[in-house]
Design a protein around this motif. Structure first.
Motif, mmCIF file in Angstrom:
data_model
loop_
_atom_site.group_PDB
_atom_site.id
_atom_site.type_symbol
_atom_site.label_atom_id
_atom_site.label_comp_id
_atom_site.label_asym_id
_atom_site.label_seq_id
_atom_site.Cartn_x
_atom_site.Cartn_y
_atom_site.Cartn_z
ATOM 1 N N LEU A 216 0.830 -1.201 0.000
ATOM 2 C CA LEU A 216 0.000 0.000 0.000
ATOM 3 C C LEU A 216 0.868 1.257 0.000
ATOM 4 O O LEU A 216 0.567 2.241 -0.683
ATOM 5 C CB LEU A 216 -0.919 -0.007 1.221
ATOM 6 C CG LEU A 216 -2.056 -1.038 1.196
ATOM 7 C CD1 LEU A 216 -2.717 -1.142 2.559
ATOM 8 C CD2 LEU A 216 -3.076 -0.675 0.121
ATOM 9 N N VAL A 371 -6.511 3.871 3.605
ATOM 10 C CA VAL A 371 -6.565 2.433 3.890
ATOM 11 C C VAL A 371 -5.323 1.985 4.662
ATOM 12 O O VAL A 371 -5.407 1.212 5.617
ATOM 13 C CB VAL A 371 -6.711 1.635 2.579
ATOM 14 C CG1 VAL A 371 -6.566 0.133 2.836
ATOM 15 C CG2 VAL A 371 -8.060 1.925 1.932
ATOM 16 N N LEU A 375 -5.091 0.180 8.452
ATOM 17 C CA LEU A 375 -4.617 -1.201 8.597
ATOM 18 C C LEU A 375 -3.296 -1.338 9.344
ATOM 19 O O LEU A 375 -2.962 -2.441 9.805
ATOM 20 C CB LEU A 375 -4.459 -1.849 7.218
ATOM 21 C CG LEU A 375 -5.732 -2.104 6.418
ATOM 22 C CD1 LEU A 375 -5.386 -2.754 5.077
ATOM 23 C CD2 LEU A 375 -6.693 -3.001 7.201
#
Length: 402
Positions: A216, A371, A375
């Motif tokens: 990510l 995101v 996380l």
């Protein structure tokens, strides 16, 4: 004294490898619009072509990790030269979608292998010296990206052919490869001669969890690196010389941020990851809404500051939690998973750009940062990796979890 010399040589080799890696990717970031035009592609086709880097990178990364554990770190000397060769071949061969895709497979193979070797050297140097070598090597990478981005933009403004900057990178990679070979004497670059924990199975789940966070992080970072110049040219209608400011500014801020973050205690790793992700999301949002070049560059500054320390911080956490004889494999696994984001990030932008324009694509990049912020803490907790350094007496043993 001999131990200190060994640490310096490892650190020097890590910085040299990072420098060539930066020279290549800085050149590539500024050359993307020129390569696209030379190959006659639209944005969607360019996104597809970039995907082919993964076809070479992913298997090369896995094989490189095992090769490093078996034959030692001197492999890095050859791999940085191979990266220079692959870049020049791809630039010369870019005359259509098929030829560009074929060239980018070679770039992926060389880049992926060099990436694993570079991080393995940095990991060994960091664990032995106790200093933040990985983050500082990342800063070296970004500093060289600035120079190569601006140099490439200047060369194209003066009318140089697409391949010329890549030829310069090749010459630099040959010189760096020779220096790395000298900096890694056999005692430091070879496999570990004695490993009391050999045969202990290396846990894979923690590496996969950390690699997911790295993916990510890299997706957002490389989205800006690969599409920043395109955004300035296509959305804000700048020329190639001015558009080269995008990757250059991004890399400059990354370099400064990494040097600054390297002074922080590892105890702040979680805060660095969460806050960095949120700042990166804010920066991508500013870029998406920018109506002028200064505003777009301000957004890139925020995005760069946010993404700068994400992957180095994650890799440092892994480095403190693996046994030495498995360092190459552990580094390759985390890098492979993370590299998926590095490779798919530009493709992600290309697909969103086709559907919603480049402004909409930048908002999609901002979503990745959100995101990642959400996380980070849960996945680190699940990995059960120690964030702070382990006592020196345990550095060559796997960290057991119950």
């Amino acid at each position: 004294m001999q131990l200190a010399t060994s640490h310096r040589r490892l650190t020097t080799a890590a910085y040299l490898a990072s420098g060539i890696f930066g020279a290549f990717w800085g050149t590539w970031g500024s050359a993307v619009p020129r390569v696209r035009d030379q190959a006659g592609l639209d944005d969607a086709q360019l996104g597809i072509a970039l995907l082919f880097i993964s076809a070479g990178a992913l298997p090369a990364m896995l094989l490189t990790g095992r090769a490093l554990d078996r034959w030692g770190l001197r492999c890095a000397a050859l791999l940085v030269v191979a990266l220079g060769v692959a870049g020049l071949v791809a630039a010369v061969a870019a005359s259509g979608l098929v030829s560009l895709c074929a060239g980018l497979v070679g770039v992926g193979m060389a880049s992926g292998a060099a990436d694993v070797a570079m991080n393995s050297i940095g990991g060994r140097a960091e664990q032995r010296s106790g200093r933040p070598v990985i983050t500082r090597a990342g800063a070296v990478f970004s500093s060289v990206v600035v120079v190569s981005s601006l140099g490439t933009g200047a060369a194209y403004t003066l009318g140089a052919p697409t391949w010329v900057p890549f030829a310069v990178v090749l010459l630099a990679s040959v010189a760096a490869g020779a220096a790395i070979n000298r900096a890694l004497p056999a005692g430091d670059s070879g496999p570990i001669p004695f490993e009391p924990t050999r045969g202990v199975r290396m846990p894979l789940v923690p590496l996969l969890l950390v690699g997911t966070l790295g993916a990510l992080a890299f997706a957002g970072e490389n989205a800006h690196q690969s599409w920043g110049a395109v955004f300035l040219e296509d959305v804000l209608t700048t020329g190639p010389g001015l558009s080269a400011l995008a990757p250059a500014v991004f890399a400059a801020v990354v370099a400064v941020t990494r040097f600054a973050v390297s002074a922080l205690s590892p105890a702040h790793a979680r805060a660095v990851l969460v806050l960095g992700s949120l700042v990166a999301a804010a920066g991508a949002t500013v870029v998406a809404r920018a109506s002028s070049v200064p505003v777009a560059l301000a957004g890139l500054v925020l995005a760069a500051a946010g993404t700068a320390a994400l992957f180095p911080t994650l890799l440092s956490i892994v480095s403190r939690n693996v046994v030495e004889s498995s360092r190459g494999r552990a580094t390759s696994i985390v890098t492979v998973i993370s590299y998926l984001g590095f490779l798919l990030g530009p493709v992600y932008v290309g697909l969103w750009a086709s559907a919603a324009g480049l402004r909409g694509a930048m908002l999609a990049v901002a979503a990745l940062g959100v995101v990642l912020a959400v996380l980070t803490l849960p996945l680190l907790a699940l990995s059960r990796y120690a964030v702070t350094p382990q006592p020196a007496v345990r550095q060559h043993h796997p960290i057991r979890r119950t």
